[in-house]
Write a protein that holds these residues in place. Structure first.
Motif, PDB file in Angstrom:
ATOM      1  N   HIS A 134      68.007 -74.294  16.962  1.00 25.68           N
ATOM      2  CA  HIS A 134      67.164 -73.157  17.489  1.00 25.68           C
ATOM      3  C   HIS A 134      68.083 -72.772  18.785  1.00 25.68           C
ATOM      4  O   HIS A 134      68.403 -71.637  18.882  1.00 25.68           O
ATOM      5  CB  HIS A 134      65.733 -73.607  17.941  1.00 25.68           C
ATOM      6  CG  HIS A 134      65.137 -72.549  18.748  1.00 25.68           C
ATOM      7  ND1 HIS A 134      65.051 -72.305  20.066  1.00 25.68           N
ATOM      8  CD2 HIS A 134      64.211 -71.514  18.294  1.00 25.68           C
ATOM      9  CE1 HIS A 134      64.334 -71.412  20.567  1.00 25.68           C
ATOM     10  NE2 HIS A 134      63.864 -70.947  19.429  1.00 25.68           N
ATOM     11  N   GLY A 184      65.480 -69.141  14.144  1.00 26.84           N
ATOM     12  CA  GLY A 184      64.050 -68.838  14.720  1.00 26.84           C
ATOM     13  C   GLY A 184      63.818 -68.067  15.640  1.00 26.84           C
ATOM     14  O   GLY A 184      62.784 -68.167  16.400  1.00 26.84           O
ATOM     15  N   GLU A 185      64.851 -67.000  16.215  1.00 29.75           N
ATOM     16  CA  GLU A 185      64.817 -66.298  17.125  1.00 29.75           C
ATOM     17  C   GLU A 185      65.574 -64.898  16.811  1.00 29.75           C
ATOM     18  O   GLU A 185      66.627 -64.840  15.949  1.00 29.75           O
ATOM     19  CB  GLU A 185      65.506 -66.954  18.480  1.00 29.75           C
ATOM     20  CG  GLU A 185      64.804 -67.869  19.117  1.00 29.75           C
ATOM     21  CD  GLU A 185      63.538 -67.115  19.863  1.00 29.75           C
ATOM     22  OE1 GLU A 185      63.491 -66.127  20.049  1.00 29.75           O
ATOM     23  OE2 GLU A 185      62.579 -67.973  19.953  1.00 29.75           O
ATOM     24  N   GLN A 201      63.036 -59.414  12.694  1.00 30.95           N
ATOM     25  CA  GLN A 201      61.934 -60.579  12.809  1.00 30.95           C
ATOM     26  C   GLN A 201      62.400 -61.844  13.109  1.00 30.95           C
ATOM     27  O   GLN A 201      63.914 -62.297  12.897  1.00 30.95           O
ATOM     28  CB  GLN A 201      61.297 -61.001  11.151  1.00 30.95           C
ATOM     29  CG  GLN A 201      60.534 -59.648  10.736  1.00 30.95           C
ATOM     30  CD  GLN A 201      59.692 -58.834  11.486  1.00 30.95           C
ATOM     31  OE1 GLN A 201      58.511 -59.811  11.534  1.00 30.95           O
ATOM     32  NE2 GLN A 201      59.594 -57.858  11.891  1.00 30.95           N
ATOM     33  N   LYS A 202      61.610 -62.520  13.659  1.00 30.25           N
ATOM     34  CA  LYS A 202      62.243 -63.844  14.243  1.00 30.25           C
ATOM     35  C   LYS A 202      61.946 -64.947  13.500  1.00 30.25           C
ATOM     36  O   LYS A 202      62.734 -65.988  13.400  1.00 30.25           O
ATOM     37  CB  LYS A 202      61.696 -64.324  15.739  1.00 30.25           C
ATOM     38  CG  LYS A 202      60.082 -64.425  15.591  1.00 30.25           C
ATOM     39  CD  LYS A 202      59.550 -64.860  16.944  1.00 30.25           C
ATOM     40  CE  LYS A 202      60.300 -65.929  17.531  1.00 30.25           C
ATOM     41  NZ  LYS A 202      59.468 -66.168  18.836  1.00 30.25           N
ATOM     42  N   GLY A 203      61.025 -64.830  12.405  1.00 30.70           N
ATOM     43  CA  GLY A 203      61.031 -66.011  11.397  1.00 30.70           C
ATOM     44  C   GLY A 203      59.936 -67.226  12.020  1.00 30.70           C
ATOM     45  O   GLY A 203      59.449 -67.180  13.115  1.00 30.70           O
ATOM     46  N   ILE A 204      60.232 -68.326  11.628  1.00 36.38           N
ATOM     47  CA  ILE A 204      59.479 -69.503  12.020  1.00 36.38           C
ATOM     48  C   ILE A 204      60.265 -71.041  11.999  1.00 36.38           C
ATOM     49  O   ILE A 204      60.861 -71.331  11.224  1.00 36.38           O
ATOM     50  CB  ILE A 204      58.194 -70.008  11.247  1.00 36.38           C
ATOM     51  CG1 ILE A 204      57.294 -68.450  11.215  1.00 36.38           C
ATOM     52  CG2 ILE A 204      57.422 -71.043  11.670  1.00 36.38           C
ATOM     53  CD1 ILE A 204      55.962 -68.696  10.126  1.00 36.38           C
ATOM     54  N   ILE A 215      59.349 -74.605  13.734  1.00 39.07           N
ATOM     55  CA  ILE A 215      58.364 -75.368  14.334  1.00 39.07           C
ATOM     56  C   ILE A 215      59.123 -76.289  15.253  1.00 39.07           C
ATOM     57  O   ILE A 215      59.877 -77.078  15.076  1.00 39.07           O
ATOM     58  CB  ILE A 215      57.425 -76.122  13.558  1.00 39.07           C
ATOM     59  CG1 ILE A 215      56.771 -75.201  12.570  1.00 39.07           C
ATOM     60  CG2 ILE A 215      56.509 -76.813  14.177  1.00 39.07           C
ATOM     61  CD1 ILE A 215      55.917 -74.175  13.126  1.00 39.07           C
ATOM     62  N   ASP A 257      55.121 -79.004  18.795  1.00 41.44           N
ATOM     63  CA  ASP A 257      54.045 -78.503  17.880  1.00 41.44           C
ATOM     64  C   ASP A 257      53.540 -79.765  17.053  1.00 41.44           C
ATOM     65  O   ASP A 257      54.341 -80.703  16.649  1.00 41.44           O
ATOM     66  CB  ASP A 257      54.395 -77.448  17.031  1.00 41.44           C
ATOM     67  CG  ASP A 257      53.195 -76.819  16.527  1.00 41.44           C
ATOM     68  OD1 ASP A 257      52.835 -77.163  15.478  1.00 41.44           O
ATOM     69  OD2 ASP A 257      52.716 -75.596  16.734  1.00 41.44           O
ATOM     70  N   ARG A 310      58.207 -82.421   8.465  1.00 45.16           N
ATOM     71  CA  ARG A 310      58.884 -81.149   8.566  1.00 45.16           C
ATOM     72  C   ARG A 310      60.203 -81.206   8.908  1.00 45.16           C
ATOM     73  O   ARG A 310      61.048 -80.596   8.218  1.00 45.16           O
ATOM     74  CB  ARG A 310      57.859 -80.538   9.616  1.00 45.16           C
ATOM     75  CG  ARG A 310      58.661 -79.142  10.127  1.00 45.16           C
ATOM     76  CD  ARG A 310      57.996 -77.964   9.559  1.00 45.16           C
ATOM     77  NE  ARG A 310      56.901 -77.572   9.325  1.00 45.16           N
ATOM     78  CZ  ARG A 310      56.229 -76.375   9.092  1.00 45.16           C
ATOM     79  NH1 ARG A 310      57.072 -75.832   8.423  1.00 45.16           N
ATOM     80  NH2 ARG A 310      54.813 -76.200   9.071  1.00 45.16           N
ATOM     81  N   LEU A 347      61.173 -74.168   7.161  1.00 39.27           N
ATOM     82  CA  LEU A 347      61.486 -73.160   8.160  1.00 39.27           C
ATOM     83  C   LEU A 347      61.757 -71.838   7.560  1.00 39.27           C
ATOM     84  O   LEU A 347      62.253 -71.759   6.338  1.00 39.27           O
ATOM     85  CB  LEU A 347      62.598 -73.583   9.099  1.00 39.27           C
ATOM     86  CG  LEU A 347      63.927 -73.489   8.616  1.00 39.27           C
ATOM     87  CD1 LEU A 347      64.903 -73.460   9.791  1.00 39.27           C
ATOM     88  CD2 LEU A 347      64.507 -74.457   7.369  1.00 39.27           C
ATOM     89  N   ASN A 348      61.337 -70.640   8.343  1.00 41.26           N
ATOM     90  CA  ASN A 348      61.707 -69.481   7.776  1.00 41.26           C
ATOM     91  C   ASN A 348      62.584 -68.607   8.778  1.00 41.26           C
ATOM     92  O   ASN A 348      62.222 -68.649   9.782  1.00 41.26           O
ATOM     93  CB  ASN A 348      60.442 -68.807   7.628  1.00 41.26           C
ATOM     94  CG  ASN A 348      59.813 -68.716   6.305  1.00 41.26           C
ATOM     95  OD1 ASN A 348      60.138 -69.558   5.234  1.00 41.26           O
ATOM     96  ND2 ASN A 348      58.343 -68.135   6.235  1.00 41.26           N
TER      97      ASN A 348
END
Length: 582
Positions: free
Chosen positions: A386, A392-393, A403-406, A408, A412, A419, A429-430
């Motif tokens: 990240h 994810g950013e 889009q930023k996606g996911i 985690i 969290d 995960r 993750l996306n």
């Protein structure tokens, strides 16, 4: 009658009446000319002085052809046909002429009715047709219709057809940019309209005299030059279409990036559309650039991120070994390999070559205590994936709706060991293709992260004015770790395929990932991905990422995405005229 009036002669009486009338007139004139002077000046000004907008030209959009900007989006002069319903004397005749000449450009179906409605509302302006050509305007003008006028406007035209359609976007009927660069840079492209405030005659024609005349010249929009290479873009679209036809896949995307600058050289998507006919598109998704707006689980291509992290942290290299049994336990989950039988004591190079999930989970464990993916391991993976490599950013690409996606965070509750074990081999993750390609570029370019950009600069008076958009982060991994990871990725490809043009330094990794429906993985649908680089041993010239998918289709990175990479990679080696190693 008073005595004084009885003794007045008729002439004296008339004189008194006239004097009284003159006093009233003088007082009225004083009231009008002095007391209400400003009021009537304002009324006169409103009637005689008109504010006429001088439209600014929307900036053009260029691609690069070698070192020369070439237009992808230009402006054509057209006209908006309008009527003043209070002046039109024969609405039926007007309707017949306008329909006969510019029927395909009408914005109202029943012209007489529309004019009647506007007249009842005391409106003096009603648009009847848009995008009227000069020839059509001249034909209508020749009919000398009362109350009909024309306003010059610009219409976007696309000399290269659908080239880079999702990157460019389009301009809607209201003149506003939609999707792509047109939306993201709408303010820059639009410019600023000018103003002509002038005394006019009865026909609203500006006169050249009058102290109230004001002219503010328009400021045309910026002519934007994209980093997109016209030739690479054309080949990317061609290679994508050919690959989709071979596989039967219904959706696909190809991204080409310069790993040494972050410049995006091509973005090809299918299905696609013609920006000139955007109003014919039924599915809004066709307008979107897949690489920046559609996060997904990229699968095993992210194993290159895991090995780069492991090398940089000193817990592995290509020859580091582990004992593979085709399965590994992470808390209450058993993780297995797609390819079975490569068991026993094997190297990390062999784990990457054969895309073994167990090898990547082992690396993740070694980032912690060596046995579990503990908090230290998860923090390290998050730091690299990240914070350093940008997953994810949002990247800041100048394309609308990124889009930023996911991804985690370990902080969290869901950022647990299971995960993160999945993240080590590209699931859980996306992220977007753009994020992955930018992070991968840093892994193979010596360790410098360049944020992606599609803007090269502006074009004024035949001169390209470069702009710096890409942000850099140096040493996201060390040069040594970059060189080792790059060699492993190269070996993973050359041990798998012999389809590359000989004498060059090519590397890549396949990815096949399941898709989610209603929060559950489905077995009937997978996405195929390929991620790789090419050039010489001294320098990688390009990074290519390919994605293919289809409803209820099981598509694989090696069978369906990699051939598209190979086709485009071999073409690029020739395009760049790189010298092969003898």
């Amino acid at each position: 009658m008073p005595l004084a009036l009885r003794h007045m002669t008729r002439s004296q009486f008339l004189a008194m009446l006239l004097t009284g009338a003159m006093v009233v007139i003088v007082m009225r004139l004083f009231f009008l000319q002095v007391i209400q002077h400003e009021h009537y000046v304002a009324l006169a000004t409103e009637e005689q002085v008109k504010k006429l907008v001088i439209p600014a030209n929307r900036g053009m959009i260029y691609a690069m052809d070698g070192g020369t900007p070439v237009p992808l989006v230009m402006n054509q002069q057209v006209y908006t046909l309008f009527a003043d319903p209070t002046v039109v004397t024969d609405p039926t005749h007007v309707a017949q002429v306008v329909r006969d000449v510019a029927g395909g450009n009408l914005v109202v179906d029943d012209i007489p009715r529309a004019l009647a409605e506007s007249k009842s509302q005391k409106s003096m302006y009603r648009v009847l047709a848009k995008n009227v050509t000069l020839r059509q305007a001249e034909l209508i003008k020749s009919k000398e219709l009362k109350g009909i006028g024309f306003q010059k406007v610009s219409k976007r035209v696309y000399p290269e057809g659908d080239m880079a359609a999702q990157t460019i976007g389009f301009v809607n009927n209201e003149g506003k940019g939609q999707y792509g660069v047109e939306q993201q840079l709408n303010d820059r492209l639009t410019g600023k309209d000018g103003l002509l405030k002038s005394v006019t005659d009865v026909a609203n024609v500006p006169l050249s005299i009058g102290k109230d005349n004001i002219r503010e010249d328009p400021k045309d929009g910026d002519n934007i030059v994209l980093t997109i290479d016209r030739n690479i873009q054309a080949k990317a679209q061609e290679a994508l279409m050919a690959g989709l036809q071979r596989s039967g896949a219904t959706h696909g995307s190809v991204l080409v990036m310069d790993p040494n600058s972050g410049k995006v050289l091509a973005l090809a998507d299918y299905p696609t559309y013609s920006p000139a006919e955007f109003n014919k598109v039924q599915d809004e998704q066709v307008f979107r650039n897949i690489a920046s707006t559609e996060p997904y689980e990229p699968g095993s291509v992210l194993k290159t991120f895991t090995i780069a992290t492991g090398i940089d942290k000193g817990v592995m290299n290509a020859q580091t070994t582990f004992y593979n049994t085709d399965k590994i336990q992470v808390e209450d989950r058993t993780i297995t390999n797609a390819l079975k039988g490569v068991t026993g004591t094997i190297t990390m190079q062999k784990a990457l070559d054969n895309s073994l999930n167990t090898g990547m989970v082992t690396v993740a464990q070694r980032l912690g205590d060596g046995k579990t993916i503990n908090k230290t391991a998860r923090d390290t993976i998050y730091e690299y994936f990240h914070n350093r490599l940008g997953l994810g950013e949002r990247t800041g690409i100048e394309i609308a709706n990124e889009q930023k996606g996911i991804l985690i965070s370990p902080q969290d509750e869901q950022g647990n060991a299971v995960r993160y074990s999945n993240m080590a081999f590209g699931q859980g993750l996306n992220v977007t293709m753009l994020q992955v390609a930018a992070g991968f570029s840093a892994i193979i370019n010596g360790g410098t992260y360049h944020s992606p950009t599609v803007i090269d600069g502006t074009y004024t008076n035949g001169q390209l004015n470069p702009e710096k958009h890409s942000q850099t982060r140096a040493n996201v991994i060390s040069q040594s770790a970059s060189a080792q990871a790059k060699e492993m990725i190269h070996n993973a490809r050359v041990g798998y395929t012999k389809t590359d043009t000989p004498g060059y330094y090519i590397g890549g990794k396949t990815g096949t990932s399941q898709t989610l429906e209603n929060g559950q993985y489905v077995d009937t649908q997978t996405v195929g991905t390929y991620l790789g680089f090419g050039g010489t041993e001294a320098e990688s010239k390009y990074v290519i990422m390919v994605q293919v998918s289809g409803k209820n289709m099981n598509l694989e990175g090696n069978k369906h995405a990699m051939p598209i990479f190979t086709d485009l990679s071999n073409w690029l080696l020739n395009y760049y005229q790189l010298q092969p190693k003898v």
